[in-house]
Design a protein around this motif. Structure first.
Motif, PDB file in Angstrom:
ATOM      1  N   CYS A  69     -17.140 -17.661 -45.846  1.00 37.96           N
ATOM      2  CA  CYS A  69     -17.103 -16.239 -46.178  1.00 37.96           C
ATOM      3  C   CYS A  69     -16.227 -15.420 -45.226  1.00 37.96           C
ATOM      4  CB  CYS A  69     -18.517 -15.678 -46.237  1.00 37.96           C
ATOM      5  SG  CYS A  69     -19.446 -16.274 -47.673  1.00 37.96           S
ATOM      6  N   THR A  70     -16.291 -15.707 -43.932  1.00 39.12           N
ATOM      7  CA  THR A  70     -15.469 -14.941 -42.981  1.00 39.12           C
ATOM      8  C   THR A  70     -13.975 -15.125 -43.243  1.00 39.12           C
ATOM      9  OG1 THR A  70     -17.185 -14.944 -41.273  1.00 39.12           O
ATOM     10  CG2 THR A  70     -14.909 -14.595 -40.543  1.00 39.12           C
ATOM     11  N   PRO A  71     -13.445 -16.370 -43.340  1.00 33.31           N
ATOM     12  CA  PRO A  71     -12.012 -16.507 -43.640  1.00 33.31           C
ATOM     13  C   PRO A  71     -11.629 -15.989 -45.021  1.00 33.31           C
ATOM     14  CG  PRO A  71     -13.087 -18.661 -43.607  1.00 33.31           C
ATOM     15  CD  PRO A  71     -14.065 -17.687 -43.060  1.00 33.31           C
ATOM     16  N   LEU A  72     -12.538 -16.077 -45.998  1.00 28.98           N
ATOM     17  CA  LEU A  72     -12.243 -15.537 -47.326  1.00 28.98           C
ATOM     18  C   LEU A  72     -12.117 -14.010 -47.282  1.00 28.98           C
ATOM     19  CD1 LEU A  72     -14.511 -17.698 -49.660  1.00 28.98           C
ATOM     20  CD2 LEU A  72     -12.037 -17.376 -49.943  1.00 28.98           C
ATOM     21  N   LYS A  73     -12.981 -13.364 -46.514  1.00 29.00           N
ATOM     22  CA  LYS A  73     -12.913 -11.905 -46.405  1.00 29.00           C
ATOM     23  C   LYS A  73     -11.668 -11.474 -45.628  1.00 29.00           C
ATOM     24  CE  LYS A  73     -17.864 -11.100 -46.932  1.00 29.00           C
ATOM     25  NZ  LYS A  73     -19.146 -10.763 -46.276  1.00 29.00           N
ATOM     26  N   THR A  74     -11.262 -12.301 -44.669  1.00 29.96           N
ATOM     27  CA  THR A  74     -10.027 -12.017 -43.930  1.00 29.96           C
ATOM     28  C   THR A  74      -8.829 -12.128 -44.870  1.00 29.96           C
ATOM     29  OG1 THR A  74     -11.002 -12.890 -41.892  1.00 29.96           O
ATOM     30  CG2 THR A  74      -8.607 -12.696 -41.956  1.00 29.96           C
ATOM     31  N   LEU A  75      -8.824 -13.160 -45.709  1.00 23.55           N
ATOM     32  CA  LEU A  75      -7.773 -13.314 -46.715  1.00 23.55           C
ATOM     33  C   LEU A  75      -7.793 -12.123 -47.678  1.00 23.55           C
ATOM     34  CD1 LEU A  75      -5.582 -15.002 -48.176  1.00 23.55           C
ATOM     35  CD2 LEU A  75      -7.437 -16.175 -49.393  1.00 23.55           C
ATOM     36  N   ASN A  76      -8.977 -11.706 -48.066  1.00 19.08           N
ATOM     37  CA  ASN A  76      -9.104 -10.575 -48.985  1.00 19.08           C
ATOM     38  C   ASN A  76      -8.546  -9.286 -48.381  1.00 19.08           C
ATOM     39  OD1 ASN A  76     -10.100  -9.450 -51.511  1.00 19.08           O
ATOM     40  ND2 ASN A  76     -11.676  -8.450 -50.287  1.00 19.08           N
ATOM     41  N   ASP A  77      -8.712  -9.125 -47.080  1.00 25.06           N
ATOM     42  CA  ASP A  77      -8.139  -7.954 -46.401  1.00 25.06           C
ATOM     43  C   ASP A  77      -6.618  -7.930 -46.575  1.00 25.06           C
ATOM     44  OD1 ASP A  77     -10.608  -7.103 -45.537  1.00 25.06           O
ATOM     45  OD2 ASP A  77     -10.429  -7.973 -43.532  1.00 25.06           O
ATOM     46  N   SER A  78      -5.993  -9.093 -46.423  1.00 27.47           N
ATOM     47  CA  SER A  78      -4.538  -9.168 -46.618  1.00 27.47           C
ATOM     48  C   SER A  78      -4.161  -8.905 -48.074  1.00 27.47           C
ATOM     49  CB  SER A  78      -4.020 -10.551 -46.205  1.00 27.47           C
ATOM     50  OG  SER A  78      -4.086 -10.730 -44.812  1.00 27.47           O
ATOM     51  N   LEU A  79      -4.944  -9.445 -48.985  1.00 29.31           N
ATOM     52  CA  LEU A  79      -4.653  -9.279 -50.416  1.00 29.31           C
ATOM     53  C   LEU A  79      -4.751  -7.823 -50.852  1.00 29.31           C
ATOM     54  CD1 LEU A  79      -6.556 -12.402 -51.784  1.00 29.31           C
ATOM     55  CD2 LEU A  79      -4.075 -12.009 -51.909  1.00 29.31           C
ATOM     56  N   SER A  80      -5.508  -7.016 -50.130  1.00 35.26           N
ATOM     57  CA  SER A  80      -5.653  -5.605 -50.495  1.00 35.26           C
ATOM     58  C   SER A  80      -4.340  -4.837 -50.363  1.00 35.26           C
ATOM     59  CB  SER A  80      -6.738  -4.938 -49.645  1.00 35.26           C
ATOM     60  OG  SER A  80      -6.349  -4.871 -48.286  1.00 35.26           O
TER      61      SER A  80
ATOM     62  N   ARG B 276      -3.484 -17.340 -43.602  1.00 30.58           N
ATOM     63  CA  ARG B 276      -4.902 -17.038 -43.844  1.00 30.58           C
ATOM     64  C   ARG B 276      -5.451 -17.902 -44.986  1.00 30.58           C
ATOM     65  NH1 ARG B 276      -5.766 -10.502 -42.750  1.00 30.58           N
ATOM     66  NH2 ARG B 276      -5.216 -10.618 -40.530  1.00 30.58           N
ATOM     67  N   PHE B 277      -4.627 -18.154 -45.976  1.00 30.93           N
ATOM     68  CA  PHE B 277      -5.024 -19.045 -47.068  1.00 30.93           C
ATOM     69  C   PHE B 277      -5.305 -20.449 -46.530  1.00 30.93           C
ATOM     70  CE2 PHE B 277      -3.884 -22.199 -50.292  1.00 30.93           C
ATOM     71  CZ  PHE B 277      -4.633 -21.789 -51.386  1.00 30.93           C
ATOM     72  N   LYS B 278      -4.440 -20.925 -45.639  1.00 31.33           N
ATOM     73  CA  LYS B 278      -4.632 -22.249 -45.040  1.00 31.33           C
ATOM     74  C   LYS B 278      -5.883 -22.299 -44.164  1.00 31.33           C
ATOM     75  CE  LYS B 278       0.170 -23.873 -45.110  1.00 31.33           C
ATOM     76  NZ  LYS B 278       1.371 -24.207 -44.300  1.00 31.33           N
TER      77      LYS B 278
END
Length: 222
Positions: free
Chosen positions: A33-44, A123-125
């Motif tokens: 969940c933490t890396p996914l939310k970090t990725l989501n921050d970039s996707l925003s 971040r995806f990796k």
């Protein structure tokens, strides 16, 4: 006495099922969940970097299978009975690692979106690394359902062996939108209801279909 003993066993069985239910229903390890939310921050920030920094109607060549939308997930679930989310998550990583590489490949070193996309890929990796560590090795050696294996085989095909009819032209923004929306669907446990908007829900798929039929030039919602 036997009847009482049987009742206790049944009660124990129901309690056991109750306690096991969250484990069986949760397809995303909490550690992701933490890396996914970090990725989501970039996707925003994808509209700015994937749309505004490219010419109007700019598109790149990708495999047909790299256009991985919510509708693809829905079709696979219809084709394959009781399709495990873990299989679809593996496919999501396979699709989008190729997508991000193709987007970076068309950018010059000085392109205004180059550093953003490189960070998005990093971040995806990071998410992929946690995903691999969160499951036993034998999970990744299991045979895939035929419908999924066919898609996987096409994704790993050498470019010079891919027929011209299997290539598609797609905007970078649309590809990253697909990455984001399917992420909300396949890793929904890591996002609150407001963020993910039930991206796997039938009602949303139908609504999206109606919207696209009214206006084919409309960008997917962020």
């Amino acid at each position: 006495m036997v009847q009482k003993s049987t009742s206790v066993c049944l009660l124990g069985g129901f309690l056991g099922l109750f306690l096991m239910a969250p484990v069986l229903m949760t397809s995303t390890p909490a550690s992701m969940c933490t890396p996914l939310k970090t990725l989501n921050d970039s996707l925003s920030h994808r509209r700015r970097y994937m749309k505004h920094n490219f010419p109007i109607n700019y598109s790149i060549r990708v495999y047909r299978e790299e256009i991985f939308k919510l509708s693809n997930i829905s079709r696979m679930r219809l084709k394959v009975e009781e399709l495990d989310d873990l299989v679809l998550q593996r496919l999501w990583f396979q699709v989008n690692q190729g997508v991000l590489k193709k987007i970076i490949r068309v950018m010059s070193e000085r392109h205004p979106s180059r550093s953003y996309t490189a960070e998005l890929e990093r971040r995806f990796k990071d998410v992929e690394g946690v995903f691999v560590q969160s499951h036993p090795a034998e999970v990744f050696q299991q045979e895939l359902p035929e419908a999924v294996q066919d898609t996987w085989d096409h994704l790993t095909e050498e470019p010079d062996r891919v027929p011209e009819t299997d290539w598609r032209l797609v905007s970078p923004k649309s590809l990253v939108d697909n990455l984001c929306h399917t992420m909300y669907c396949l890793f929904s446990e890591c996002f609150d209801t407001e963020t993910r908007q039930d991206y796997c829900g039938v009602s949303r798929l139908r609504r999206g279909k109606k919207t696209s039929s009214r206006n084919t030039d409309t960008e997917p919602a962020e």
